[in-house]
Design an enzyme around this catalytic site. Structure first.
Site, PDB file in Angstrom:
ATOM      1  N   GLY A   1      -6.230  -1.731  -6.109  1.00  0.00           N
ATOM      2  CA  GLY A   1      -5.794  -0.444  -5.525  1.00  0.00           C
ATOM      3  C   GLY A   1      -6.775   0.501  -5.790  1.00  0.00           C
ATOM      4  O   GLY A   1      -7.246   0.340  -7.032  1.00  0.00           O
TER       5      GLY A   1
ATOM      6  N   MET B   1       2.879  -2.590 -11.316  1.00  0.00           N
ATOM      7  CA  MET B   1       3.661  -1.207 -11.628  1.00  0.00           C
ATOM      8  C   MET B   1       4.604  -0.781 -10.902  1.00  0.00           C
ATOM      9  O   MET B   1       5.262   0.169 -11.375  1.00  0.00           O
ATOM     10  CB  MET B   1       2.364  -0.184 -11.350  1.00  0.00           C
ATOM     11  CG  MET B   1       1.111  -0.238 -12.650  1.00  0.00           C
ATOM     12  SD  MET B   1      -0.444   0.453 -12.252  1.00  0.00           S
ATOM     13  CE  MET B   1       0.181   2.301 -11.910  1.00  0.00           C
TER      14      MET B   1
ATOM     15  N   SER C   1      14.863   8.293 -14.709  1.00  0.00           N
ATOM     16  CA  SER C   1      14.456   9.031 -15.894  1.00  0.00           C
ATOM     17  C   SER C   1      15.593   9.844 -16.666  1.00  0.00           C
ATOM     18  O   SER C   1      15.523   9.947 -17.675  1.00  0.00           O
ATOM     19  CB  SER C   1      13.469  10.014 -15.317  1.00  0.00           C
ATOM     20  OG  SER C   1      12.131   9.158 -14.809  1.00  0.00           O
TER      21      SER C   1
ATOM     22  N   ASN D   1      -9.795  -3.531  -3.690  1.00  0.00           N
ATOM     23  CA  ASN D   1      -8.981  -2.735  -3.001  1.00  0.00           C
ATOM     24  C   ASN D   1      -9.216  -2.918  -1.294  1.00  0.00           C
ATOM     25  O   ASN D   1     -10.485  -3.460  -0.946  1.00  0.00           O
ATOM     26  CB  ASN D   1      -9.225  -1.108  -2.901  1.00  0.00           C
ATOM     27  CG  ASN D   1      -8.268  -0.176  -2.258  1.00  0.00           C
ATOM     28  OD1 ASN D   1      -7.077  -0.480  -2.443  1.00  0.00           O
ATOM     29  ND2 ASN D   1      -8.597   0.707  -1.511  1.00  0.00           N
ATOM     30  N   ARG D   2      -8.047  -2.840  -0.636  1.00  0.00           N
ATOM     31  CA  ARG D   2      -8.256  -3.232   1.038  1.00  0.00           C
ATOM     32  C   ARG D   2      -9.428  -2.530   1.745  1.00  0.00           C
ATOM     33  O   ARG D   2     -10.079  -2.841   2.300  1.00  0.00           O
ATOM     34  CB  ARG D   2      -6.763  -2.715   1.533  1.00  0.00           C
ATOM     35  CG  ARG D   2      -6.771  -2.847   2.922  1.00  0.00           C
ATOM     36  CD  ARG D   2      -5.274  -2.656   3.545  1.00  0.00           C
ATOM     37  NE  ARG D   2      -5.080  -1.352   3.414  1.00  0.00           N
ATOM     38  CZ  ARG D   2      -3.773  -0.814   3.861  1.00  0.00           C
ATOM     39  NH1 ARG D   2      -2.960  -1.502   4.126  1.00  0.00           N
ATOM     40  NH2 ARG D   2      -3.665   0.591   3.537  1.00  0.00           N
TER      41      ARG D   2
ATOM     42  N   GLY E   1       6.989  -2.820 -13.702  1.00  0.00           N
ATOM     43  CA  GLY E   1       6.340  -1.566 -14.243  1.00  0.00           C
ATOM     44  C   GLY E   1       7.732  -1.055 -15.027  1.00  0.00           C
ATOM     45  O   GLY E   1       7.411   0.353 -15.297  1.00  0.00           O
TER      46      GLY E   1
ATOM     47  N   LYS F   1       2.758  14.620  -7.348  1.00  0.00           N
ATOM     48  CA  LYS F   1       1.839  14.623  -8.619  1.00  0.00           C
ATOM     49  C   LYS F   1       0.340  15.263  -8.569  1.00  0.00           C
ATOM     50  O   LYS F   1      -0.125  15.829  -9.342  1.00  0.00           O
ATOM     51  CB  LYS F   1       1.786  13.092  -8.990  1.00  0.00           C
ATOM     52  CG  LYS F   1       2.858  12.464  -9.555  1.00  0.00           C
ATOM     53  CD  LYS F   1       2.791  11.240 -10.091  1.00  0.00           C
ATOM     54  CE  LYS F   1       3.609  10.445 -10.360  1.00  0.00           C
ATOM     55  NZ  LYS F   1       3.329   9.157 -11.219  1.00  0.00           N
TER      56      LYS F   1
ATOM     57  N   GLY G   1      -5.860   3.964  -4.941  1.00  0.00           N
ATOM     58  CA  GLY G   1      -5.223   5.222  -4.718  1.00  0.00           C
ATOM     59  C   GLY G   1      -4.849   5.952  -6.152  1.00  0.00           C
ATOM     60  O   GLY G   1      -5.324   5.747  -7.196  1.00  0.00           O
ATOM     61  N   GLY G   2      -3.910   6.961  -5.771  1.00  0.00           N
ATOM     62  CA  GLY G   2      -3.513   7.721  -6.870  1.00  0.00           C
ATOM     63  C   GLY G   2      -2.976   7.095  -8.149  1.00  0.00           C
ATOM     64  O   GLY G   2      -3.531   7.375  -9.397  1.00  0.00           O
TER      65      GLY G   2
HETATM   66  P1  ATR Z   1      -0.390   5.658  -4.767  1.00  0.00           P
HETATM   67  O1  ATR Z   1      -0.379   6.944  -5.417  1.00  0.00           O
HETATM   68  O2  ATR Z   1       0.827   4.811  -4.694  1.00  0.00           O
HETATM   69  O3  ATR Z   1      -1.634   4.873  -5.416  1.00  0.00           O
HETATM   70  P2  ATR Z   1      -1.965   5.882  -2.423  1.00  0.00           P
HETATM   71  O4  ATR Z   1      -2.876   7.211  -3.222  1.00  0.00           O
HETATM   72  O5  ATR Z   1      -1.765   6.344  -0.950  1.00  0.00           O
HETATM   73  O6  ATR Z   1      -0.627   5.670  -3.208  1.00  0.00           O
HETATM   74  O7  ATR Z   1      -2.641   4.642  -2.414  1.00  0.00           O
HETATM   75  C1  ATR Z   1      -2.003   3.450  -2.022  1.00  0.00           C
HETATM   76  C2  ATR Z   1      -3.001   2.113  -2.529  1.00  0.00           C
HETATM   77  O8  ATR Z   1      -2.380   1.076  -2.125  1.00  0.00           O
HETATM   78  C3  ATR Z   1      -4.098   2.147  -1.983  1.00  0.00           C
HETATM   79  O9  ATR Z   1      -5.143   1.620  -2.743  1.00  0.00           O
HETATM   80  C4  ATR Z   1      -4.036   1.268  -0.469  1.00  0.00           C
HETATM   81  O10 ATR Z   1      -5.111   0.797  -0.079  1.00  0.00           O
HETATM   82  P3  ATR Z   1      -6.207   1.576   1.052  1.00  0.00           P
HETATM   83  O11 ATR Z   1      -7.152   2.418  -0.057  1.00  0.00           O
HETATM   84  O12 ATR Z   1      -6.939   0.426   1.664  1.00  0.00           O
HETATM   85  O13 ATR Z   1      -5.384   2.411   1.944  1.00  0.00           O
HETATM   86  C5  ATR Z   1      -3.155   0.347  -1.052  1.00  0.00           C
HETATM   87  N1  ATR Z   1      -2.284  -0.258  -0.095  1.00  0.00           N
HETATM   88  C6  ATR Z   1      -1.189   0.362   0.397  1.00  0.00           C
HETATM   89  N2  ATR Z   1      -0.516  -0.401   1.497  1.00  0.00           N
HETATM   90  C7  ATR Z   1      -1.437  -1.723   1.258  1.00  0.00           C
HETATM   91  C8  ATR Z   1      -1.343  -3.000   1.992  1.00  0.00           C
HETATM   92  N3  ATR Z   1      -0.309  -3.274   2.904  1.00  0.00           N
HETATM   93  N4  ATR Z   1      -2.274  -3.979   1.782  1.00  0.00           N
HETATM   94  C9  ATR Z   1      -3.241  -3.697   0.766  1.00  0.00           C
HETATM   95  N5  ATR Z   1      -3.320  -2.323   0.065  1.00  0.00           N
HETATM   96  C10 ATR Z   1      -2.438  -1.548   0.100  1.00  0.00           C
END
Ligand code: ATR
Length: 278
Positions: free
Chosen positions: A126, A217, A16, A150-151, A241, A65, A128-129
Site C-alpha cells: 500500500g 492493519m 476507542s 502498491n497497485r 491490527g 486525518k 496511501g495514508g
Molecule cells: P488509507 O488512508 O486507508 O491508506 P488511501 O490513502 O485511499 O486509504 O489508500 C488506499 C491504499 O490501498 C492505496 O495504496 C491503494 O492502492 P492505489 O494507490 O493503487 O489506489 C490500496 N488499495 C485499495 N483498494 C485496493 C485493491 N482492491 N487492490 C489493491 N490495492 C488497493
C-alpha cells in the site's frame, strides 16, 4: 473532569471509547471519552464546539486525518512526516497535532508480538495514508530492507522518494506487486484498504521467509481476508491490527495524561470480546 473524544465519520462501532475508559480506570485518571460523529463537511466546527465546551484533546479517525493536519496550529515532526493527524491536544490557544499510528504499529510488533524488526526484510503493501503514517517509525527500527509494493506503482515511488532521506542503511525500494516475485520477506504488512472490499491482493504466494510474520492493519472478528490468504499459503504467524489500535490509543493517552497505561490486559480483553462466537 477532563473531556476527550474520538471524532470521525462513522464512529459508531469504534472501540476507542472502551479502550480509553479501560486506561482511565487502570491509571485512576478522572476523564470522559466519547465518540463524536462529525458531518462530512463539518469536521472543524465539530472540533471547535468540542474544544469550546472544555475538551482537552481528541483522536481523529477516517476520513478526517488529513484535514486534522491543516486544522492543527502546531504539528509534531512525526505528524508532519505522516501527513496526517490522529491525535489533537488543546493546549492554551494551540491545537497540537500528532500521529501515534506508526509507533502503535511498531510497539505492537516489538512488544506484544515479540517480533524484532532490526535486520529483517519488511514488505509494506500500500502507498496511501495508512502506509505513509507508519513508514518513518518502521525505518527507525533499522530493517535490512524495506520494500513498498502498491497497485499503482507511481504512488509507491512517490512515497519512497518522500521518505528516502530517513532510510539510513536500509535498502529502501518501491514497485508494483509483480516486482516482488522471487523475493522473501520476514514481515509483510498490509496497509492497503483492499480488505474492506474483500478483494484478494494479486500477490505472489512464495514471498514468505521461514518464520515470516504477516500483519494486517485492519482488524475484525476472526481472520481478515488478507490473513486468510496468508494462512492458506502456509503462514502461521499472523496478526490483525487490533494491537496497533490499542497501542496508538495508549500513546495518545500517555501524551494527554503523562502516564502510560499497561496495554496488554486491555488488548486481551478486547480480543476476547471480538472473538467469533460459535
Ligand atoms: P488509507 O488512508 O486507508 O491508506 P488511501 O490513502 O485511499 O486509504 O489508500 C488506499 C491504499 O490501498 C492505496 O495504496 C491503494 O492502492 P492505489 O494507490 O493503487 O489506489 C490500496 N488499495 C485499495 N483498494 C485496493 C485493491 N482492491 N487492490 C489493491 N490495492 C488497493
Amino acid at each position: 473532569m477532563d473531556h476527550y473524544a474520538l471524532i470521525g465519520h462513522p464512529v459508531k462501532h469504534s472501540k476507542s471509547p472502551l479502550i480509553h475508559a479501560a486506561f482511565a480506570r487502570q491509571t485512576q485518571q478522572e476523564l470522559s471519552y466519547q465518540a463524536l460523529l462529525a458531518p462530512l463537511d463539518g469536521f472543524s466546527d465539530t472540533v471547535e464546539i468540542f474544544r469550546a465546551g472544555g475538551g482537552r484533546g481528541a483522536n481523529i479517525t477516517v476520513p478526517f486525518k488529513i484535514e486534522a493536519c491543516s486544522l492543527a496550529s502546531r504539528l509534531t515532526g512525526r505528524a508532519r512526516l505522516a501527513g496526517s493527524v490522529n491525535t489533537l491536544t488543546f493546549i492554551d490557544g494551540d491545537i497540537v497535532g500528532d500521529n501515534t499510528d506508526g509507533v502503535g504499529l511498531v510497539r505492537d510488533l516489538l512488544v506484544n508480538l515479540g517480533y524484532q524488526l532490526t535486520g529483517r526484510n519488511i514488505l509494506l503493501l500500500g502507498a496511501g495514508g495508512a502506509a505513509r503514517g507508519v513508514l518513518f517509525p518502521l525505518l527507525q527500527t533499522r530493517p535490512i530492507s524495506l520494500t513498498i509494493a502498491n497497485r499503482t506503482v507511481k504512488h509507491a515511488h512517490e512515497l519512497r522518494a518522500a521518505f528516502a532521506p530517513y532510510a539510513g542503511q536500509t535498502a529502501f525500494t518501491a514497485g508494483g506487486f509483480d516486482d516482488i516475485v522471487g523475493w522473501d520477506f520476514d514481515v509483510i504488512i498490509n496497509a492497503t484498504s483492499a480488505s474492506l472490499d474483500k478483494e484478494p491482493l494479486p500477490l505472489p504466494a512464495d514471498i514468505f521467509a521461514p518464520d515470516a510474520l504477516v500483519y494486517d492493519m485492519m482488524y475484525g472478528s476472526g481472520d481478515t481476508p488478507f490473513l486468510s490468504w496468508a494462512r492458506m499459503a502456509g503462514v502461521t504467524r499472523l496478526s490483525d491490527g487490533l494491537g496497533m489500535l490499542v497501542e496508538q490509543a495508549a500513546e495518545s493517552f500517555a501524551l494527554w495524561r503523562g502516564v502510560r497505561p499497561r496495554s496488554a490486559s486491555v488488548l486481551s480483553r478486547l480480543r476476547h470480546k471480538l472473538a467469533p462466537k460459535d
